[in-house]
Design a protein around this motif. Structure first.
Motif, PDB file in Angstrom:
ATOM      1  N   ARG A 100       0.718  -1.136   0.108  1.00 26.79           N
ATOM      2  CA  ARG A 100      -0.077  -0.134   0.027  1.00 26.79           C
ATOM      3  C   ARG A 100       0.790   1.242  -0.109  1.00 26.79           C
ATOM      4  O   ARG A 100       0.567   2.200  -0.652  1.00 26.79           O
ATOM      5  CB  ARG A 100      -0.886   0.008   1.424  1.00 26.79           C
ATOM      6  N   ALA A 123      -0.618   3.138   4.846  1.00 25.22           N
ATOM      7  CA  ALA A 123      -0.387   1.755   4.817  1.00 25.22           C
ATOM      8  C   ALA A 123      -0.807   1.129   6.297  1.00 25.22           C
ATOM      9  O   ALA A 123      -0.876  -0.196   6.110  1.00 25.22           O
ATOM     10  CB  ALA A 123       1.148   1.858   4.704  1.00 25.22           C
ATOM     11  N   ARG A 172      -8.551   1.616  -4.672  1.00 24.62           N
ATOM     12  CA  ARG A 172      -7.563   0.819  -4.320  1.00 24.62           C
ATOM     13  C   ARG A 172      -7.804   0.591  -2.611  1.00 24.62           C
ATOM     14  O   ARG A 172      -7.232  -0.581  -2.223  1.00 24.62           O
ATOM     15  CB  ARG A 172      -6.241   1.158  -4.403  1.00 24.62           C
ATOM     16  N   PHE A 186      -7.579  -3.181  -0.853  1.00 24.48           N
ATOM     17  CA  PHE A 186      -6.413  -3.370   0.183  1.00 24.48           C
ATOM     18  C   PHE A 186      -7.418  -4.176   1.359  1.00 24.48           C
ATOM     19  O   PHE A 186      -6.884  -5.130   1.992  1.00 24.48           O
ATOM     20  CB  PHE A 186      -5.813  -2.426   0.364  1.00 24.48           C
TER      21      PHE A 186
END
Lengths: 157, 81, 157, 81
Positions: free
Chosen positions: A110, A155, C102, C106
């Protein structure tokens, strides 16, 4: 073994990017594929052309790999980015992150895609029904710590 | 001294070419070269607030000095990924 | 088009799992590969044998796909899990999550692997140098909302 | 009434088989059947606190009733992924 970073006009093969990172000690590999969408902001996209400053783009990818290794030492990361003309559904970028720990593999992949959008000198020329336009995203500045911290935050863990 | 200028995306289109050469004074900086580009191509002025630059394929600052034979690149906002 | 969920003794092909989910509207596909590691808790692993209650395992995978669709409606998710004997480096599970966004891709793929470890009736028989052992993880209970919330939390955004 | 019992992983090894049949009374529950399994295979008792069960390939509760011809599965802690 394929290289960890690449800028290429060839069709990307996700398995090849995975091969660049995965070893016998890894329990988890997370990959991210960026695909060309058939629409963007209400426009019907027909295809894209990616332009890159190849020499600097490769260094920027290497930099992202180094940054990720600082944050997640257990992870090996590979990033292959395509340039030239791409059709709908084709992959513009493939990221693979391998680790013994799945949390780190998710986080590093990510982080990588966020950083790519921030600092890699690649430009998307969008062709849509009725015209074309250059997509302009972030002002590239690898030393902008605020941008890096933002990518780190997205992330997660 | 001679330098090479690399232009990408919209900037390349504005100049009609991705590569130029210029003769610069010995004390030239990237900022000075950019001012010269804007004089030559006024449409580039709009990119001033969002521009990045590189010297010899390394990101650089606008105050960076330029040396003989350097390759200077001007980069509009990026959109990879 | 490959099925979104599968329990199979055949070698898993990540590209096939991606094909099960990605469409022309997707800009992002995140895949997770679970690989057989050469070590576990200090043991030198030689290979694994995965055993499954196939009929229930497939339903559990379908349930995870449904749960993910509730959390991330933009995502299409596919999960293929392998059974039988697996060598070091081979994939035991492949998850693919496709989305226009995205962040969702994820999150959904991370959620899926956490839920697999919680509720899918599959067992890992580990063979290592000097012996073998059954790996026993979570007591499977799909209605345990605490476990589900934990998986949701690990998925992040 | 006849029922089928499915066992997996360690439980399968303890029983020496992955599939058994038993004759049960009409008011049988999964819990009652499990008690019978533990009587037949005392080593299974250790799994009581961590066990899951399924009836006809759907997760079930131990208090669930059993019907004629049902397939009851006893599941040790899972380790997929």
């Amino acid at each position: 073994m394929p290289p960890p970073t690449a800028i290429t006009e060839l069709v990307l093969d996700p398995n090849r990017v995975v091969d660049a990172v995965s070893g016998d000690g890894d329990g988890a590999v997370v990959t991210f594929l960026g695909l060309v969408r058939d629409h963007n902001q209400g426009r019907r996209v027909t295809h894209l052309i990616y332009e890159a400053y190849d020499a600097l783009a490769l260094k920027a990818l290497d930099r992202i790999v180094t940054e990720a290794a600082e944050h997640w030492p257990s992870v090996r990361l590979a990033i292959h980015h395509r340039t030239g003309r791409l059709e709908i559904g084709e992959a513009s970028v493939v990221i693979a992150a391998a680790s013994a720990h799945r949390a780190d593999a998710f986080a590093a992949s990510r982080y990588a895609i966020e950083r790519i959008k921030q600092i890699v000198p690649i430009w998307k020329h969008e062709y849509f029904e009725g015209g074309d336009t250059w997509i302009e995203g972030a002002t590239a500045d690898p030393d902008n710590e605020e941008a890096r911290a933002h990518a780190r935050k997205l992330a997660c863990p | 001294m001679p330098v090479t200028i690399r232009l990408f995306a919209r900037l390349r289109e504005v100049a009609g070419t991705g590569e130029l050469t210029r003769e610069l004074p010995a004390d030239a900086t990237v900022a000075g070269l950019w001012d010269q580009m804007v004089r030559d191509y006024p449409a580039m002025a709009a990119y001033q607030p969002s521009l990045s630059c590189a010297v010899n394929a390394e990101y650089a600052r606008f105050k960076s000095p330029i040396a003989d034979g350097d390759e200077i690149a001007f980069l509009p906002p990026v959109s990879g990924g």
